[in-house]
Design a protein around this motif. Structure first.
Motif, PDB file in Angstrom:
ATOM      1  N   ASN A 184      -7.863   6.572   8.378  1.00 13.29           N
ATOM      2  CA  ASN A 184      -7.279   6.064   9.615  1.00 13.29           C
ATOM      3  C   ASN A 184      -8.266   6.058  10.782  1.00 13.29           C
ATOM      4  O   ASN A 184      -7.858   6.006  11.945  1.00 13.29           O
ATOM      5  CB  ASN A 184      -6.030   6.868   9.984  1.00 13.29           C
ATOM      6  CG  ASN A 184      -4.933   6.769   8.940  1.00 13.29           C
ATOM      7  OD1 ASN A 184      -4.481   7.773   8.386  1.00 13.29           O
ATOM      8  ND2 ASN A 184      -4.523   5.546   8.622  1.00 13.29           N
ATOM      9  N   CYS A 227       5.590   3.563  10.039  1.00 13.86           N
ATOM     10  CA  CYS A 227       4.373   3.711   9.240  1.00 13.86           C
ATOM     11  C   CYS A 227       3.139   3.680  10.140  1.00 13.86           C
ATOM     12  O   CYS A 227       2.230   4.511   9.989  1.00 13.86           O
ATOM     13  CB  CYS A 227       4.305   2.593   8.202  1.00 13.86           C
ATOM     14  SG  CYS A 227       2.815   2.608   7.180  1.00 13.86           S
ATOM     15  N   CYS A 228       3.095   2.755  11.087  1.00 14.55           N
ATOM     16  CA  CYS A 228       1.974   2.683  12.026  1.00 14.55           C
ATOM     17  C   CYS A 228       1.878   3.950  12.862  1.00 14.55           C
ATOM     18  O   CYS A 228       0.777   4.487  13.085  1.00 14.55           O
ATOM     19  CB  CYS A 228       2.129   1.464  12.937  1.00 14.55           C
ATOM     20  SG  CYS A 228       1.744  -0.116  12.169  1.00 14.55           S
ATOM     21  N   LYS A 230       2.904   7.023  12.132  1.00 12.62           N
ATOM     22  CA  LYS A 230       2.423   8.160  11.353  1.00 12.62           C
ATOM     23  C   LYS A 230       0.932   8.042  11.058  1.00 12.62           C
ATOM     24  O   LYS A 230       0.196   9.038  11.116  1.00 12.62           O
ATOM     25  CB  LYS A 230       3.210   8.278  10.039  1.00 12.62           C
ATOM     26  CG  LYS A 230       2.823   9.533   9.242  1.00 12.62           C
ATOM     27  CD  LYS A 230       3.763   9.747   8.065  1.00 12.62           C
ATOM     28  CE  LYS A 230       3.410  11.009   7.298  1.00 12.62           C
ATOM     29  NZ  LYS A 230       4.353  11.265   6.190  1.00 12.62           N
ATOM     30  N   GLN A 231       0.471   6.840  10.760  1.00 11.69           N
ATOM     31  CA  GLN A 231      -0.959   6.667  10.497  1.00 11.69           C
ATOM     32  C   GLN A 231      -1.795   6.993  11.730  1.00 11.69           C
ATOM     33  O   GLN A 231      -2.875   7.590  11.625  1.00 11.69           O
ATOM     34  CB  GLN A 231      -1.240   5.239  10.033  1.00 11.69           C
ATOM     35  CG  GLN A 231      -0.720   4.934   8.640  1.00 11.69           C
ATOM     36  CD  GLN A 231      -1.213   3.595   8.148  1.00 11.69           C
ATOM     37  OE1 GLN A 231      -2.394   3.419   7.846  1.00 11.69           O
ATOM     38  NE2 GLN A 231      -0.314   2.619   8.068  1.00 11.69           N
ATOM     39  N   GLN A 234      -1.968  10.715  11.911  1.00  7.08           N
ATOM     40  CA  GLN A 234      -2.873  11.227  10.875  1.00  7.08           C
ATOM     41  C   GLN A 234      -4.330  11.118  11.333  1.00  7.08           C
ATOM     42  O   GLN A 234      -5.120  12.062  11.185  1.00  7.08           O
ATOM     43  CB  GLN A 234      -2.684  10.441   9.570  1.00  7.08           C
ATOM     44  CG  GLN A 234      -1.392  10.767   8.853  1.00  7.08           C
ATOM     45  CD  GLN A 234      -1.170   9.926   7.606  1.00  7.08           C
ATOM     46  OE1 GLN A 234      -0.324  10.240   6.760  1.00  7.08           O
ATOM     47  NE2 GLN A 234      -1.907   8.828   7.482  1.00  7.08           N
ATOM     48  N   LYS A 261      -3.225  -0.777   6.615  1.00  7.52           N
ATOM     49  CA  LYS A 261      -3.887   0.455   7.044  1.00  7.52           C
ATOM     50  C   LYS A 261      -4.201   0.370   8.535  1.00  7.52           C
ATOM     51  O   LYS A 261      -4.759  -0.608   9.014  1.00  7.52           O
ATOM     52  CB  LYS A 261      -5.177   0.654   6.251  1.00  7.52           C
ATOM     53  CG  LYS A 261      -5.813   2.022   6.443  1.00  7.52           C
ATOM     54  CD  LYS A 261      -5.015   3.113   5.761  1.00  7.52           C
ATOM     55  CE  LYS A 261      -5.111   2.991   4.249  1.00  7.52           C
ATOM     56  NZ  LYS A 261      -4.325   4.048   3.585  1.00  7.52           N
ATOM     57  N   VAL A 393       4.312   6.280   4.297  1.00 11.96           N
ATOM     58  CA  VAL A 393       3.164   5.461   4.678  1.00 11.96           C
ATOM     59  C   VAL A 393       2.799   4.551   3.509  1.00 11.96           C
ATOM     60  O   VAL A 393       2.768   4.982   2.357  1.00 11.96           O
ATOM     61  CB  VAL A 393       1.957   6.351   5.054  1.00 11.96           C
ATOM     62  CG1 VAL A 393       0.691   5.517   5.224  1.00 11.96           C
ATOM     63  CG2 VAL A 393       2.257   7.130   6.325  1.00 11.96           C
ATOM     64  N   ASP A 399       5.035   1.297  -0.015  1.00 12.08           N
ATOM     65  CA  ASP A 399       5.185   2.738   0.195  1.00 12.08           C
ATOM     66  C   ASP A 399       5.752   3.424  -1.040  1.00 12.08           C
ATOM     67  O   ASP A 399       5.998   2.785  -2.078  1.00 12.08           O
ATOM     68  CB  ASP A 399       6.050   3.023   1.435  1.00 12.08           C
ATOM     69  CG  ASP A 399       7.487   2.542   1.292  1.00 12.08           C
ATOM     70  OD1 ASP A 399       7.997   2.466   0.157  1.00 12.08           O
ATOM     71  OD2 ASP A 399       8.115   2.249   2.342  1.00 12.08           O
TER      72      ASP A 399
END
Length: 421
Positions: A184, A227-228, A230-231, A234, A261, A393, A399
């Protein structure tokens, strides 16, 4: 209470960052500075990695000696390169491999490579007031595009700036960003010269564009938005584990690949607040970043926790992802919307503009936008929260639940790799 502040291209869209076009007379100096960064230099006093920002800078902030800056940067790079492997092995078992020319160690060297090693200039992605970003492509023997890279050209030396100081500023961002290895974080590959002897940073190319564009398109589903988010956390958690505060987290600095990604980019105002071998760090200095995303303590205090300020910025981005706008323009008492948020926070009430969010989202946002940096949640604590644990993710756009993610649906990449028939 006024409605959510909508994005406005003239107001909100910011330059790609402190990306610079250089003076061609500086070649011997940069060779010397990169050579110094390879040496085992003694640890100096802590530093502020940057004196300015792409949008906001504090003219009154104290500036640490440039000489100390380079020594600390070099020390950080030397130590981080060895520690990054163990850290990244705990982050999806990443391996320390280079994407340059088929492998080998990442380049920290005195001999500056030519941009031709990475191919020919293909397209210009954009230009801000201080920035030019382009794509180069490396062709195979059949003339088809084999590999694409993003290129940043550095600004020209300012008249009042010595060549030595200019070279130190140029190398510091590259040295910091090139130590990172995480899915990331945008990979910084090399520092090279083009055919006009201009210095360029070579990075991986993310054809999906930036998160700002995806937010404006309003095509992402709630699953894709989560999802975005959480990435982003991360990547931020990884940076903080490496002792680096980004200090300019915003949708424009979050890039997407075509398979979903998300990657953090632009380390022009980053601050090394803790060395890899230390358990405690130092406070950051200087008002940097982009106003809607700057934490209140950065406006109020000369020194602040850089990592905590990053979490605040990420909270503003979370709101942007979720609702497609800005709740306020500036986290200062002169902003009426921000004052309304503070009143609601102090009374433990739901801020009016947060009402469309789910209960879990409200709870997370309240923790991230805690006005007190001492009690604000950290990036690592966020990842341990059950809500983020429940977010799946995507990998290669799918996912763990088999759901297809289309973060970049409708995005046409400027450059694509030609496939052999």
């Amino acid at each position: 209470m006024s409605p959510t502040t909508a994005f406005n291209a003239s107001l909100h869209r910011l330059s790609p960052g402190d990306i610079w076009l250089p003076d061609t007379r500086a070649s011997p100096l940069i060779d010397n500075e990169l050579a110094k960064q390879q040496a085992n230099l003694s640890t100096s006093n802590y530093l502020n990695m940057s004196e300015n920002s792409s949008t906001t800078s504090s003219t009154n902030s104290s500036i640490v000696s440039i000489n100390n800056k380079l020594d600390i940067t070099a020390d950080y790079c030397n130590q981080s390169l060895s520690s990054a492997a163990s850290i990244t092995s705990n982050n999806n078992n990443l391996s320390r491999q280079s994407s340059t020319n088929g492998g080998g160690a990442r380049r920290h060297r005195a001999d500056t490579a030519s941009l031709k090693e990475y191919g020919e200039c293909y397209k210009r992605l954009g230009q801000g007031t201080t920035a030019i970003v382009m794509v180069v492509r490396k062709l195979d023997q059949d003339g088809r595009s084999e590999k694409l890279y993003a290129i940043k050209q550095f600004r020209k030396k300012q008249k009042q700036e010595s060549e030595k100081d200019y070279m130190k500023k140029l190398t510091s961002e590259f040295c910091i960003s090139s130590t990172f290895q995480h899915p990331n974080i945008v990979e910084t590959i090399d520092l090279v010269l083009d055919d006009k002897k201009r210095y360029c940073t070579v990075m991986e190319y993310c054809p999906g564009g930036d998160l700002f564009t995806s937010i404006m398109a309003e095509r992402m589903t709630e699953i894709e938005k989560a999802c975005c988010f959480k990435q982003m956390i991360q990547g931020l958690s990884y940076l903080h584990s490496m002792g680096v505060a980004h200090r300019d987290i915003k949708p424009e600095n979050l890039l997407l690949t075509m398979d979903g990604k998300l990657k953090i980019t632009d380390f022009g105002v980053s601050d090394v607040y803790r060395f890899p071998w230390e358990s405690k760090g130092r406070l950051s200095r200087g008002l940097v970043g982009s106003e809607p995303y700057i934490a209140p303590e950065a406006f109020q205090d000369k020194e602040y926790f850089g990592a905590a300020a990053d979490v605040w910025s990420a909270g503003i981005v979370f709101y942007c992802i979720s609702l497609g706008g800005l709740a306020w323009h500036k986290a200062k008492k002169t902003d009426s919307a921000y004052c309304g948020y503070i009143r609601a926070f102090e009374k433990n009430e739901t801020f009016e503009l947060f009402r469309p969010l789910s209960n879990h989202q409200k709870r997370i946002l309240r923790r991230m936008l805690d006005p007190n940096p001492q009690t604000r949640i950290t990036a690592s604590e966020l990842l341990a929260d059950p809500y983020l644990g429940s977010i799946a993710v995507c990998h290669d756009s799918i996912d763990a639940h088999g759901q297809v993610h289309k973060h970049t649906d409708g995005v046409q990449p400027i450059c694509t790799i030609s496939r052999k028939k």
